[in-house]
Design an enzyme around this catalytic site. Structure first.
Site, PDB file in Angstrom:
ATOM      1  NE  ARG A   1       6.499   5.714  -3.444  1.00 38.07           N
ATOM      2  CZ  ARG A   1       6.666   5.128  -4.624  1.00 38.07           C
ATOM      3  NH1 ARG A   1       7.635   5.515  -5.439  1.00 38.07           N
ATOM      4  NH2 ARG A   1       5.867   4.139  -5.006  1.00 38.07           N
TER       5      ARG A   1
ATOM      6  CB  ILE B   1       5.609   0.685  -2.008  1.00 39.58           C
ATOM      7  CG1 ILE B   1       5.435   2.113  -1.465  1.00 39.58           C
ATOM      8  CG2 ILE B   1       6.562   0.642  -3.183  1.00 39.58           C
ATOM      9  CD1 ILE B   1       6.733   2.729  -0.943  1.00 39.58           C
ATOM     10  CB  SER B   2       0.196   2.602  -3.112  1.00 34.24           C
ATOM     11  OG  SER B   2      -0.558   1.518  -2.630  1.00 34.24           O
ATOM     12  CD  GLN B   3       0.143   5.926  -9.846  1.00 39.21           C
ATOM     13  OE1 GLN B   3      -0.703   5.032  -9.928  1.00 39.21           O
ATOM     14  NE2 GLN B   3       0.205   6.938 -10.696  1.00 39.21           N
ATOM     15  N   PRO B   4       2.517   6.941  -5.690  1.00 41.76           N
ATOM     16  CG  PRO B   4       4.594   8.016  -5.508  1.00 41.76           C
ATOM     17  CD  PRO B   4       3.888   6.883  -6.225  1.00 41.76           C
TER      18      PRO B   4
END
Length: 214
Positions: free
Chosen positions: A34, A60-63
Protein backbone atom coordinates in the site's frame (compact mmCIF):
# COMPACT_ATOMS: atom_id res chain seq x y z
CA UNK A 1 1.98 -5.59 0.90
CA UNK A 2 5.35 -6.50 2.37
CA UNK A 3 4.98 -9.90 3.98
CA UNK A 4 7.80 -9.34 6.44
CA UNK A 5 6.52 -5.99 7.65
CA UNK A 6 5.03 -6.20 11.16
CA UNK A 7 2.74 -3.27 10.41
CA UNK A 8 1.36 -5.04 7.36
CA UNK A 9 0.76 -8.18 9.39
CA UNK A 10 -1.06 -6.25 12.08
CA UNK A 11 -3.25 -4.63 9.44
CA UNK A 12 -4.23 -8.00 7.97
CA UNK A 13 -5.10 -9.30 11.44
CA UNK A 14 -7.19 -6.19 12.06
CA UNK A 15 -9.10 -6.73 8.81
CA UNK A 16 -9.79 -10.34 9.76
CA UNK A 17 -11.14 -9.28 13.16
CA UNK A 18 -13.44 -6.78 11.45
CA UNK A 19 -14.98 -9.43 9.22
CA UNK A 20 -12.78 -9.58 6.11
CA UNK A 21 -12.23 -13.32 6.25
CA UNK A 22 -12.02 -14.35 2.58
CA UNK A 23 -8.59 -15.97 2.23
CA UNK A 24 -8.14 -14.85 -1.39
CA UNK A 25 -8.94 -11.24 -0.50
CA UNK A 26 -6.49 -11.20 2.40
CA UNK A 27 -3.80 -12.88 0.27
CA UNK A 28 -4.23 -10.29 -2.47
CA UNK A 29 -4.04 -7.43 0.03
CA UNK A 30 -0.87 -8.98 1.49
CA UNK A 31 0.75 -8.95 -1.94
CA UNK A 32 0.05 -5.28 -2.68
CA UNK A 33 2.38 -2.81 -0.95
CA UNK A 34 0.00 0.00 0.00
CA UNK A 35 2.90 2.37 0.61
CA UNK A 36 3.50 2.49 -3.17
CA UNK A 37 0.11 4.18 -3.60
CA UNK A 38 0.35 6.66 -0.71
CA UNK A 39 1.73 10.20 -0.90
CA UNK A 40 5.26 10.53 0.47
CA UNK A 41 4.10 12.77 3.30
CA UNK A 42 1.70 10.07 4.50
CA UNK A 43 4.10 7.11 4.29
CA UNK A 44 4.15 6.75 8.06
CA UNK A 45 0.38 6.09 7.88
CA UNK A 46 0.46 3.70 4.92
CA UNK A 47 -0.24 0.68 7.12
CA UNK A 48 -2.96 2.31 9.21
CA UNK A 49 -6.58 1.32 8.62
CA UNK A 50 -7.67 4.72 7.39
CA UNK A 51 -8.35 6.61 4.17
CA UNK A 52 -5.65 9.05 3.07
CA UNK A 53 -5.67 12.05 0.70
CA UNK A 54 -4.29 11.79 -2.84
CA UNK A 55 -4.21 14.35 -5.66
CA UNK A 56 -7.32 15.91 -7.24
CA UNK A 57 -9.14 16.02 -3.87
CA UNK A 58 -9.57 12.24 -3.98
CA UNK A 59 -8.60 9.57 -1.44
CA UNK A 60 -7.02 6.14 -1.21
CA UNK A 61 -9.68 4.08 0.53
CA UNK A 62 -9.43 2.68 4.04
CA UNK A 63 -8.04 -0.90 3.83
CA UNK A 64 -11.09 -2.28 5.66
CA UNK A 65 -13.37 -0.79 2.98
CA UNK A 66 -11.13 -2.18 0.22
CA UNK A 67 -11.29 -5.61 1.85
CA UNK A 68 -15.02 -5.42 2.51
CA UNK A 69 -15.90 -4.36 -1.05
CA UNK A 70 -13.55 -6.90 -2.61
CA UNK A 71 -15.00 -9.66 -0.46
CA UNK A 72 -18.55 -8.60 -1.36
CA UNK A 73 -17.66 -8.71 -5.07
CA UNK A 74 -16.86 -12.44 -4.88
CA UNK A 75 -14.18 -12.32 -7.57
CA UNK A 76 -13.16 -15.57 -9.25
CA UNK A 77 -9.85 -16.27 -11.02
CA UNK A 78 -11.47 -16.32 -14.47
CA UNK A 79 -13.55 -13.18 -14.02
CA UNK A 80 -13.35 -10.00 -16.06
CA UNK A 81 -13.80 -7.07 -13.67
CA UNK A 82 -14.70 -3.46 -14.39
CA UNK A 83 -13.56 -0.89 -11.83
CA UNK A 84 -15.03 2.61 -11.90
CA UNK A 85 -12.64 5.13 -10.33
CA UNK A 86 -9.00 4.08 -10.59
CA UNK A 87 -7.82 6.73 -8.13
CA UNK A 88 -4.45 5.79 -6.67
CA UNK A 89 -4.60 2.35 -8.31
CA UNK A 90 -4.53 0.48 -4.99
CA UNK A 91 -7.95 -1.18 -5.26
CA UNK A 92 -7.26 -2.03 -8.89
CA UNK A 93 -3.98 -3.71 -7.93
CA UNK A 94 -5.75 -5.83 -5.30
CA UNK A 95 -8.36 -6.91 -7.86
CA UNK A 96 -5.65 -7.77 -10.38
CA UNK A 97 -4.32 -10.51 -8.09
CA UNK A 98 -7.76 -12.12 -7.96
CA UNK A 99 -9.26 -11.71 -11.44
CA UNK A 100 -8.28 -12.74 -14.94
CA UNK A 101 -8.55 -9.18 -16.26
CA UNK A 102 -9.33 -5.80 -14.70
CA UNK A 103 -10.62 -2.86 -16.75
CA UNK A 104 -10.43 0.43 -14.88
CA UNK A 105 -11.80 3.87 -15.77
CA UNK A 106 -10.66 7.20 -14.27
CA UNK A 107 -11.90 10.74 -15.04
CA UNK A 108 -8.67 12.44 -13.88
CA UNK A 109 -5.92 11.93 -16.46
CA UNK A 110 -3.14 12.82 -14.01
CA UNK A 111 -4.36 10.26 -11.46
CA UNK A 112 -4.61 7.59 -14.14
CA UNK A 113 -1.08 8.28 -15.37
CA UNK A 114 0.33 7.95 -11.85
CA UNK A 115 -1.64 4.77 -11.22
CA UNK A 116 -0.37 3.28 -14.49
CA UNK A 117 3.23 3.95 -13.43
CA UNK A 118 2.69 2.24 -10.08
CA UNK A 119 0.96 -0.79 -11.55
CA UNK A 120 3.69 -1.15 -14.16
CA UNK A 121 6.23 -1.08 -11.32
CA UNK A 122 4.36 -4.02 -9.77
CA UNK A 123 4.42 -5.87 -13.09
CA UNK A 124 0.64 -6.12 -13.37
CA UNK A 125 -0.05 -7.20 -16.95
CA UNK A 126 -3.75 -8.03 -16.67
CA UNK A 127 -4.94 -4.43 -16.08
CA UNK A 128 -6.38 -2.24 -18.85
CA UNK A 129 -6.89 1.47 -18.21
CA UNK A 130 -9.08 4.16 -19.72
CA UNK A 131 -9.40 7.90 -19.22
CA UNK A 132 -13.12 8.58 -19.40
CA UNK A 133 -16.50 9.02 -17.76
CA UNK A 134 -16.89 6.20 -15.26
CA UNK A 135 -20.65 6.60 -15.16
CA UNK A 136 -20.97 5.18 -18.67
CA UNK A 137 -18.63 2.27 -17.95
CA UNK A 138 -16.69 0.60 -20.76
CA UNK A 139 -19.31 -0.46 -23.27
CA UNK A 140 -16.86 -1.83 -25.83
CA UNK A 141 -15.55 -4.41 -23.34
CA UNK A 142 -18.91 -5.33 -21.78
CA UNK A 143 -20.35 -7.54 -20.45
CA UNK A 144 -18.37 -8.04 -17.24
CA UNK A 145 -18.55 -10.74 -14.59
CA UNK A 146 -18.01 -8.21 -11.82
CA UNK A 147 -18.21 -4.42 -11.50
CA UNK A 148 -16.90 -2.32 -8.61
CA UNK A 149 -17.66 1.38 -8.24
CA UNK A 150 -15.29 3.29 -5.94
CA UNK A 151 -17.18 6.60 -5.97
CA UNK A 152 -20.67 7.37 -4.70
CA UNK A 153 -23.39 7.13 -7.33
CA UNK A 154 -26.25 9.55 -6.60
CA UNK A 155 -28.77 6.97 -7.85
CA UNK A 156 -29.00 3.33 -8.86
CA UNK A 157 -26.12 2.64 -11.32
CA UNK A 158 -28.45 1.55 -14.12
CA UNK A 159 -26.02 2.17 -16.99
CA UNK A 160 -23.40 0.03 -15.31
CA UNK A 161 -25.87 -2.71 -14.45
CA UNK A 162 -26.58 -3.01 -18.18
CA UNK A 163 -22.92 -4.00 -18.64
CA UNK A 164 -23.08 -6.87 -16.14
CA UNK A 165 -23.34 -10.49 -17.25
CA UNK A 166 -26.36 -12.56 -16.12
CA UNK A 167 -25.49 -13.82 -12.64
CA UNK A 168 -22.86 -11.09 -12.26
CA UNK A 169 -22.27 -8.92 -9.20
CA UNK A 170 -21.92 -5.15 -8.91
CA UNK A 171 -20.83 -3.43 -5.69
CA UNK A 172 -21.28 0.34 -5.35
CA UNK A 173 -21.85 3.07 -2.75
CA UNK A 174 -25.15 4.80 -3.52
CA UNK A 175 -26.46 8.07 -2.11
CA UNK A 176 -26.50 11.85 -2.52
CA UNK A 177 -25.25 12.82 0.96
CA UNK A 178 -21.83 12.54 2.63
CA UNK A 179 -22.84 9.12 3.96
CA UNK A 180 -23.92 6.49 1.44
CA UNK A 181 -25.15 2.91 1.49
CA UNK A 182 -22.86 0.22 0.11
CA UNK A 183 -25.06 -1.95 -2.09
CA UNK A 184 -24.47 -5.29 -3.77
CA UNK A 185 -26.48 -6.03 -6.91
CA UNK A 186 -26.79 -9.58 -8.25
CA UNK A 187 -28.09 -10.34 -11.72
CA UNK A 188 -31.03 -12.74 -12.02
CA UNK A 189 -31.86 -15.15 -14.88
CA UNK A 190 -34.73 -12.93 -16.09
CA UNK A 191 -32.45 -9.90 -16.46
CA UNK A 192 -33.55 -8.20 -13.24
CA UNK A 193 -31.33 -7.53 -10.21
CA UNK A 194 -31.58 -8.10 -6.50
CA UNK A 195 -30.12 -5.47 -4.18
CA UNK A 196 -28.55 -6.06 -0.78
CA UNK A 197 -27.55 -3.17 1.48
CA UNK A 198 -24.29 -3.98 3.27
CA UNK A 199 -23.31 -0.97 5.41
CA UNK A 200 -22.91 2.81 5.49
CA UNK A 201 -19.76 4.23 3.85
CA UNK A 202 -18.23 7.58 2.88
CA UNK A 203 -16.98 8.05 -0.68
CA UNK A 204 -16.30 11.02 -2.92
CA UNK A 205 -19.14 11.51 -5.44
CA UNK A 206 -19.20 9.90 -8.89
CA UNK A 207 -19.14 12.88 -11.25
CA UNK A 208 -20.20 12.85 -14.89
CA UNK A 209 -17.68 13.44 -17.67
CA UNK A 210 -13.91 13.75 -17.54
CA UNK A 211 -12.14 16.26 -15.33
CA UNK A 212 -10.57 19.51 -16.49
CA UNK A 213 -7.14 19.81 -14.93
CA UNK A 214 -4.52 22.53 -14.84
Amino acid sequence: MTLGDDRAGRLILSLRRQGVTDARVLAAMEQVDRSLFVHERFLDQAWEDQALPIDCAQTISQPFIVGLMTQALQVGPRHRVLEIGTGSGYQCAVLSYMARFVYTVERYKSLLTEAEIKMKRLGLENVFTRHGDGGVGWIEQAPFDRIMVTAASPHEPTELLKQLKPGGVLVAPVGRTSVQMLNRYTGQPDGSFTRESLCEVRFVPLVEGTAKEG
